[in-house]
Design a protein around this motif. Structure first.
Motif, PDB file in Angstrom:
ATOM      1  N   LEU A 165       0.693  -1.258   0.163  1.00 14.22           N
ATOM      2  CA  LEU A 165      -0.087  -0.171   0.015  1.00 14.22           C
ATOM      3  C   LEU A 165       0.981   1.348   0.095  1.00 14.22           C
ATOM      4  N   LYS A 166       2.287   1.107   0.168  1.00 13.09           N
ATOM      5  CA  LYS A 166       3.282   2.360   0.007  1.00 13.09           C
ATOM      6  C   LYS A 166       2.820   3.097   1.012  1.00 13.09           C
ATOM      7  N   LEU A 167       2.982   2.504   2.185  1.00 14.71           N
ATOM      8  CA  LEU A 167       2.769   2.948   3.667  1.00 14.71           C
ATOM      9  C   LEU A 167       4.058   3.042   4.409  1.00 14.71           C
ATOM     10  N   SER A 168       4.164   3.591   5.516  1.00 11.22           N
ATOM     11  CA  SER A 168       5.214   3.343   6.151  1.00 11.22           C
ATOM     12  C   SER A 168       4.992   2.174   7.030  1.00 11.22           C
ATOM     13  N   LYS A 169       5.926   1.438   7.557  1.00  9.05           N
ATOM     14  CA  LYS A 169       5.826   0.231   8.385  1.00  9.05           C
ATOM     15  C   LYS A 169       5.477   0.756   9.739  1.00  9.05           C
ATOM     16  N   SER A 170       6.059   1.819  10.111  1.00 10.50           N
ATOM     17  CA  SER A 170       5.909   2.446  11.600  1.00 10.50           C
ATOM     18  C   SER A 170       4.549   2.880  11.260  1.00 10.50           C
ATOM     19  N   GLY A 171       3.879   3.599  10.416  1.00 12.86           N
ATOM     20  CA  GLY A 171       2.602   3.931  10.620  1.00 12.86           C
ATOM     21  C   GLY A 171       1.541   3.011  10.715  1.00 12.86           C
ATOM     22  N   VAL A 172       1.704   1.971  10.142  1.00 14.40           N
ATOM     23  CA  VAL A 172       0.839   0.778  10.102  1.00 14.40           C
ATOM     24  C   VAL A 172       0.960   0.042  11.429  1.00 14.40           C
ATOM     25  N   PHE A 173       2.319  -0.009  12.044  1.00 13.69           N
ATOM     26  CA  PHE A 173       2.362  -0.593  13.289  1.00 13.69           C
ATOM     27  C   PHE A 173       1.659   0.263  14.519  1.00 13.69           C
ATOM     28  N   ALA A 174       1.630   1.574  14.128  1.00 16.63           N
ATOM     29  CA  ALA A 174       0.972   2.653  15.184  1.00 16.63           C
ATOM     30  C   ALA A 174      -0.459   2.225  15.219  1.00 16.63           C
ATOM     31  N   LEU A 175      -1.086   1.803  13.901  1.00 12.72           N
ATOM     32  CA  LEU A 175      -2.510   1.716  13.958  1.00 12.72           C
ATOM     33  C   LEU A 175      -2.972   0.429  14.510  1.00 12.72           C
ATOM     34  N   PHE A 176      -1.946  -0.676  14.441  1.00  6.58           N
ATOM     35  CA  PHE A 176      -2.462  -2.039  14.724  1.00  6.58           C
ATOM     36  C   PHE A 176      -1.440  -2.555  16.076  1.00  6.58           C
ATOM     37  N   GLY A 177      -0.370  -2.222  16.076  1.00 10.58           N
ATOM     38  CA  GLY A 177       0.531  -2.622  16.944  1.00 10.58           C
ATOM     39  C   GLY A 177       1.087  -4.024  16.931  1.00 10.58           C
ATOM     40  N   SER A 178       0.596  -5.037  16.510  1.00  9.58           N
ATOM     41  CA  SER A 178       0.775  -6.519  16.430  1.00  9.58           C
ATOM     42  C   SER A 178       0.056  -7.054  15.046  1.00  9.58           C
ATOM     43  N   LYS A 179       0.665  -8.227  14.561  1.00  7.02           N
ATOM     44  CA  LYS A 179       0.035  -8.836  13.824  1.00  7.02           C
ATOM     45  C   LYS A 179      -1.173  -9.577  14.373  1.00  7.02           C
ATOM     46  N   GLU A 180      -1.193  -9.798  15.525  1.00 10.60           N
ATOM     47  CA  GLU A 180      -2.589 -10.310  16.156  1.00 10.60           C
ATOM     48  C   GLU A 180      -3.593  -9.410  15.950  1.00 10.60           C
ATOM     49  N   GLU A 181      -3.311  -8.246  16.490  1.00 14.74           N
ATOM     50  CA  GLU A 181      -4.415  -7.382  16.448  1.00 14.74           C
ATOM     51  C   GLU A 181      -4.653  -6.653  14.997  1.00 14.74           C
ATOM     52  N   LEU A 182      -3.793  -6.940  14.178  1.00 16.40           N
ATOM     53  CA  LEU A 182      -4.403  -6.863  12.587  1.00 16.40           C
ATOM     54  C   LEU A 182      -5.126  -7.931  12.172  1.00 16.40           C
ATOM     55  N   GLN A 183      -5.069  -9.322  12.772  1.00 20.21           N
ATOM     56  CA  GLN A 183      -5.735 -10.278  12.469  1.00 20.21           C
ATOM     57  C   GLN A 183      -7.197 -10.057  12.947  1.00 20.21           C
ATOM     58  N   LEU A 184      -6.957  -9.501  14.251  1.00 20.77           N
ATOM     59  CA  LEU A 184      -8.517  -9.602  14.890  1.00 20.77           C
ATOM     60  C   LEU A 184      -9.329  -8.296  14.442  1.00 20.77           C
ATOM     61  N   ALA A 185      -8.651  -6.932  13.766  1.00 22.26           N
ATOM     62  CA  ALA A 185      -9.348  -5.973  13.283  1.00 22.26           C
ATOM     63  C   ALA A 185     -10.003  -6.612  11.815  1.00 22.26           C
ATOM     64  N   THR A 186      -9.177  -7.709  11.188  1.00 25.25           N
ATOM     65  CA  THR A 186      -9.498  -7.959  10.010  1.00 25.25           C
ATOM     66  C   THR A 186     -10.814  -8.918  10.148  1.00 25.25           C
ATOM     67  N   VAL A 187     -10.831  -9.587  11.165  1.00 23.19           N
ATOM     68  CA  VAL A 187     -12.150 -10.324  11.547  1.00 23.19           C
ATOM     69  C   VAL A 187     -13.403  -9.370  11.627  1.00 23.19           C
ATOM     70  N   ARG A 188     -12.990  -8.261  12.381  1.00 25.12           N
ATOM     71  CA  ARG A 188     -13.838  -7.433  12.909  1.00 25.12           C
ATOM     72  C   ARG A 188     -14.479  -6.743  11.559  1.00 25.12           C
ATOM     73  N   ALA A 189     -13.678  -6.331  10.447  1.00 21.72           N
ATOM     74  CA  ALA A 189     -14.060  -5.578   9.222  1.00 21.72           C
ATOM     75  C   ALA A 189     -14.885  -6.551   8.519  1.00 21.72           C
ATOM     76  N   ALA A 190     -14.361  -8.109   8.310  1.00 22.31           N
ATOM     77  CA  ALA A 190     -15.188  -9.013   7.587  1.00 22.31           C
ATOM     78  C   ALA A 190     -16.579  -8.993   8.234  1.00 22.31           C
ATOM     79  N   SER A 191     -16.730  -9.077   9.282  1.00 14.36           N
ATOM     80  CA  SER A 191     -18.019  -9.392   9.995  1.00 14.36           C
ATOM     81  C   SER A 191     -18.959  -7.981   9.591  1.00 14.36           C
TER      82      SER A 191
END
Length: 216
Positions: free
Chosen positions: A45-71
């Protein structure tokens, strides 16, 4: 002025979060949630890795946010669409129609998102499995409740187990999704529709017009 700058940063963060989740639900449906990584998303997505990390914090939180978005997407495309029908046999048939359309139109490019991640996390204990299980339980409860409403309306025989009928319906839907994704063909959907029609005709107390024909 400081407040406006803060509001602007928050809005940009929200936009970036939406952009990332639009991508993660697509990856999750095709490759699974384990394919997600903060670095991959930043690069694609041509974003900074630190910026994506600041939004989600961890891979697990990213996965959980994805499940919520899909829901939320599933709620909009399947459950809310079915609830637009009156309760009873019409809603149950409508639920079948919207589910088959949801799969056939590839709302998620890999087919049904939740069918994909249920298999992936069936033997992976932890918070992500808990989230996937909760979403699955809510969905199956909704299908069973839709059957019960049709029974309460006197449109489905009361002696038939609502839990069993819900199981059989979801099995037909999910089988069509799997076969369609695997073969790249729409042929499984009319077969599933015919199976649902035969199943509902066998338990219906009357035969409404939408169950009588060979078409949808």
């Amino acid at each position: 002025m400081a407040e406006r700058r803060l509001d602007g940063r928050v809005e940009r963060g929200n936009q970036t979060r939406r952009l990332v989740l639009e991508r993660t639900v697509r990856i999750g449906s095709s490759e699974g949630l384990e394919a997600l990584s903060l670095g991959r998303l930043a690069a694609e997505l041509k974003l900074s890795k630190s910026g994506v990390f600041a939004l989600f914090g961890s891979k697990e939180e990213l996965q959980l946010a994805t499940v919520r978005a899909a829901s939320r997407i599933y709620q909009d495309n399947v459950i809310d669409a079915a609830l637009a029908r009156p309760p009873g046999l019409a809603r149950l048939w409508g639920l079948s129609e919207v589910w088959l359309r949801y799969s056939a139109e590839r709302v998620f490019p890999g087919g049904c998102f939740f069918q994909r991640v249920r298999v992936e996390y069936s033997s992976r204990p932890g918070p992500v499995q808990d989230a996937v299980r909760a979403a699955d339980t809510a969905w199956r409860t909704f299908v069973q409740q839709t059957v019960l409403e049709a029974q309460e309306a006197g449109e489905i025989a009361s002696h038939r187990s609502a839990e069993q009928l819900a199981f059989e319906l979801t099995a037909l839907w999910e089988s069509s999704n799997t076969q369609s994704v695997l073969t790249g063909s729409d042929a499984p959907y009319p077969r599933a529709r015919a199976g649902v029609r035969a199943l509902l005709r066998a338990v219906a107390t009357t035969e409404p017009e939408f169950l009588a024909g060979a078409g949808a």
